[in-house]
Design an enzyme around this catalytic site. Structure first.
Site, PDB file in Angstrom:
ATOM      1  N   TYR B 103       9.727   7.808  27.968  1.00 50.73           N
ATOM      2  CA  TYR B 103       9.056   8.545  26.902  1.00 50.73           C
ATOM      3  C   TYR B 103      10.057   9.477  26.230  1.00 50.73           C
ATOM      4  O   TYR B 103      10.941  10.027  26.889  1.00 50.73           O
ATOM      5  CB  TYR B 103       7.922   9.407  27.452  1.00 50.73           C
ATOM      6  CG  TYR B 103       6.695   8.650  27.886  1.00 50.73           C
ATOM      7  CD1 TYR B 103       5.638   8.452  27.014  1.00 50.73           C
ATOM      8  CD2 TYR B 103       6.586   8.163  29.183  1.00 50.73           C
ATOM      9  CE1 TYR B 103       4.499   7.788  27.417  1.00 50.73           C
ATOM     10  CE2 TYR B 103       5.447   7.493  29.592  1.00 50.73           C
ATOM     11  CZ  TYR B 103       4.406   7.314  28.708  1.00 50.73           C
ATOM     12  OH  TYR B 103       3.280   6.651  29.121  1.00 50.73           O
ATOM     13  N   TYR B 142       7.368   2.246  34.350  1.00 48.21           N
ATOM     14  CA  TYR B 142       8.266   3.316  34.793  1.00 48.21           C
ATOM     15  C   TYR B 142       7.777   3.896  36.117  1.00 48.21           C
ATOM     16  O   TYR B 142       6.592   3.856  36.433  1.00 48.21           O
ATOM     17  CB  TYR B 142       8.381   4.412  33.733  1.00 48.21           C
ATOM     18  CG  TYR B 142       7.082   5.061  33.329  1.00 48.21           C
ATOM     19  CD1 TYR B 142       6.565   6.133  34.053  1.00 48.21           C
ATOM     20  CD2 TYR B 142       6.372   4.605  32.216  1.00 48.21           C
ATOM     21  CE1 TYR B 142       5.374   6.725  33.677  1.00 48.21           C
ATOM     22  CE2 TYR B 142       5.174   5.196  31.841  1.00 48.21           C
ATOM     23  CZ  TYR B 142       4.680   6.249  32.577  1.00 48.21           C
ATOM     24  OH  TYR B 142       3.497   6.831  32.211  1.00 48.21           O
ATOM     25  N   ARG B 152       4.027   2.974  37.099  1.00 47.10           N
ATOM     26  CA  ARG B 152       2.915   2.778  36.170  1.00 47.10           C
ATOM     27  C   ARG B 152       3.027   1.404  35.521  1.00 47.10           C
ATOM     28  O   ARG B 152       4.099   1.000  35.078  1.00 47.10           O
ATOM     29  CB  ARG B 152       2.940   3.826  35.029  1.00 47.10           C
ATOM     30  CG  ARG B 152       2.604   5.266  35.351  1.00 47.10           C
ATOM     31  CD  ARG B 152       1.230   5.566  35.907  1.00 47.10           C
ATOM     32  NE  ARG B 152       0.096   4.752  35.531  1.00 47.10           N
ATOM     33  CZ  ARG B 152      -0.638   4.868  34.425  1.00 47.10           C
ATOM     34  NH1 ARG B 152      -0.356   5.785  33.544  1.00 47.10           N
ATOM     35  NH2 ARG B 152      -1.671   4.072  34.198  1.00 47.10           N
ATOM     36  N   HIS B 155       1.636   0.344  29.554  1.00 45.05           N
ATOM     37  CA  HIS B 155       0.396   0.808  28.927  1.00 45.05           C
ATOM     38  C   HIS B 155       0.680   1.560  27.639  1.00 45.05           C
ATOM     39  O   HIS B 155       1.782   2.078  27.432  1.00 45.05           O
ATOM     40  CB  HIS B 155      -0.393   1.714  29.887  1.00 45.05           C
ATOM     41  CG  HIS B 155       0.342   2.975  30.255  1.00 45.05           C
ATOM     42  ND1 HIS B 155       1.281   3.020  31.253  1.00 45.05           N
ATOM     43  CD2 HIS B 155       0.282   4.230  29.745  1.00 45.05           C
ATOM     44  CE1 HIS B 155       1.771   4.249  31.345  1.00 45.05           C
ATOM     45  NE2 HIS B 155       1.186   5.010  30.440  1.00 45.05           N
ATOM     46  N   HIS B 157      -1.185   4.678  25.407  1.00 41.55           N
ATOM     47  CA  HIS B 157      -2.239   5.700  25.393  1.00 41.55           C
ATOM     48  C   HIS B 157      -2.979   5.655  24.059  1.00 41.55           C
ATOM     49  O   HIS B 157      -2.351   5.553  23.002  1.00 41.55           O
ATOM     50  CB  HIS B 157      -1.633   7.096  25.563  1.00 41.55           C
ATOM     51  CG  HIS B 157      -0.991   7.322  26.894  1.00 41.55           C
ATOM     52  ND1 HIS B 157      -1.656   7.875  27.961  1.00 41.55           N
ATOM     53  CD2 HIS B 157       0.255   7.054  27.341  1.00 41.55           C
ATOM     54  CE1 HIS B 157      -0.843   7.955  29.001  1.00 41.55           C
ATOM     55  NE2 HIS B 157       0.332   7.457  28.650  1.00 41.55           N
TER      56      HIS B 157
END
Lengths: 189, 232
Positions: B103, B142, B152, B155, B157
């Site tokens: 991110y 990640y 995770r 995905h 959000h």
């Protein structure tokens, strides 16, 4: 025909550049910030300040708080006004992990005491939580409020923001306690 | 009491100890039911005026000196309320990791490269049939600190408003066939009845030839039976 609601998931720790980029200094516009009023907005200017505390009383540095409120006349989404009534603020940037909203005091809606709807998101909340903020200088209206009347009397204080007059104007102080002693009342909205 | 209650048979609970962050943050006392007034039956409205030029195209909105790396995808779907009515003109916001699973957020310390040409945030507004479309890069998996060797699943959000403040939804879209879903406590926190609804489907008809693979992700928001508040 009815459809199954899409399940909620946590906002996670990395929402800032998606949901609140201006406040977190990312290079993108924000649809909403902590500045809810404009210089033209009618009504009593107020500042709402508080922290979000976890079950050990520690301030939560990655919560996202949204507020939704009526204007000074008690109208939502007034068509003829620049007042949106919606604010969004993350607790990361402030050195004390506070949320800070600059808005106006809402008018009464449908016989309820003046209040603001508050929506709480954070890492560790798989579903957002709804609560309400009421005002400490509205004791008479609060005593007759139909929602507060459904709240156990020893928990009502968790919903009342405390009014302070400061050099910077009227400030309402209100912490959100996620769990444990003094746990804020959350509603099944 | 209200006809659009949150369906707790599909939404995850507050306390779900396998997801460690819930332990000190989940409200412990029962929620208090609230009878809906205008405070619940209204909500903010953000339409097309909220959008910048490339807000729905994450393959373009972070470009500095070249194209972002990774597999380009189209993510598209229809937003309906629980009675099957399209939710028109509603804001959809997304954010995600880059192709390497990193991110742009300053707090993310995962040792994978940032992409100078990928921002990872975007938004759009649904059309008259409730449809939305994003162009983006398939996010990478990640690691995270929830438990030993926790990862995770890929995905994206999502955040939506719908017709009023009760239809507010923040969720995550997953990809079909991801083996990490079985080990992910955030996904597994959803009751079994709701889990499949979070997985997008590969859709060849959405795929743009020579550009990007298509995934469909339809979203169902709470809605009122009487629904006078379409907010158009």
């Amino acid at each position: 025909m009815s459809y199954i609601q899409t399940p909620s998931q946590t906002v996670g720790p990395y929402f800032a550049y998606g949901l609140s980029p201006v406040q977190y200094l990312y290079d993108h516009s924000s649809v909403a910030t902590g500045m809810v009023r404009t210089p033209q907005t009618q009504g009593q200017p107020i500042t709402i300040v508080g922290r979000v505390l976890d079950g050990e009383g520690k301030p939560i540095p990655d919560a996202l708080i949204e507020i939704w409120q009526a204007d000074a006349q008690g109208n939502y989404n007034p068509q003829d006004s620049d007042f949106k009534g919606f604010g969004r603020f993350g607790t990361g940037p402030d050195v004390h992990n506070r949320f800070i909203f600059q808005t106006i005091k809402p008018g009464a809606v449908q016989g309820q005491a003046p209040h603001i709807t508050v929506v709480v998101f954070m890492r560790g909340l798989l579903v957002h939580a709804y609560t309400r903020l009421y005002f400490s200088d509205e004791n008479t209206a609060n005593a007759q409020d139909p929602v507060l009347q459904t709240v156990p009397s020893d928990r009502i204080a968790t919903l009342i923001a405390q009014r302070q007059e400061t050099g910077e104007g009227i400030v309402y102080q209100w912490d959100i306690v996620m769990q444990g002693e003094g746990e804020t009342v959350f509603f099944d909205v | 009491m209200n006809d659009n209650q949150r369906d707790w048979e599909v939404h995850p609970p507050y306390s779900y100890p396998p997801y460690a962050s819930t332990v000190l943050r989940a409200p412990a006392k029962p929620l208090i039911p609230i009878k809906h007034s205008l405070s619940e039956l209204t909500g903010p409205v953000y339409g097309h005026e909220s959008l910048g030029k490339y807000d729905n195209d994450l393959t373009k909105n972070g470009i500095r000196n070249g194209e972002p790396l990774g597999e380009r995808i189209v993510v598209s779907g229809q937003v309906l309320d629980q009675y099957g009515r399209p939710v028109r003109n509603t804001l959809v916001e997304i954010w995600q990791a880059n192709a390497a699973g990193r991110y742009i957020h300053k707090v993310d310390q995962h040792n994978a490269p940032l992409d100078p040409n990928f921002f990872g945030g975007g938004r759009c507004v649904t059309d008259n049939e409730g449809n939305y479309t994003f162009f983006t890069i398939k996010p990478g998996a990640y690691p995270w600190g929830n438990h030993p060797n926790a990862w995770r699943p890929n995905h994206i959000h999502f955040s939506l408003f719908g017709s009023n403040i009760t239809s507010r939804l923040v969720t995550q879209m997953y990809f079909p066939g991801d083996p990490l879903l079985a080990y992910d406590p955030i996904y597994q926190g959803v009751p079994e009845k709701g889990r499949e609804l979070l997985i997008s489907s590969f859709d060849l008809s959405l795929t743009q030839p020579d550009f990007a693979l298509g995934y469909r992700f339809n979203i169902v928001l709470r809605g009122d039976k009487a629904t006078p508040f379409e907010n158009q």
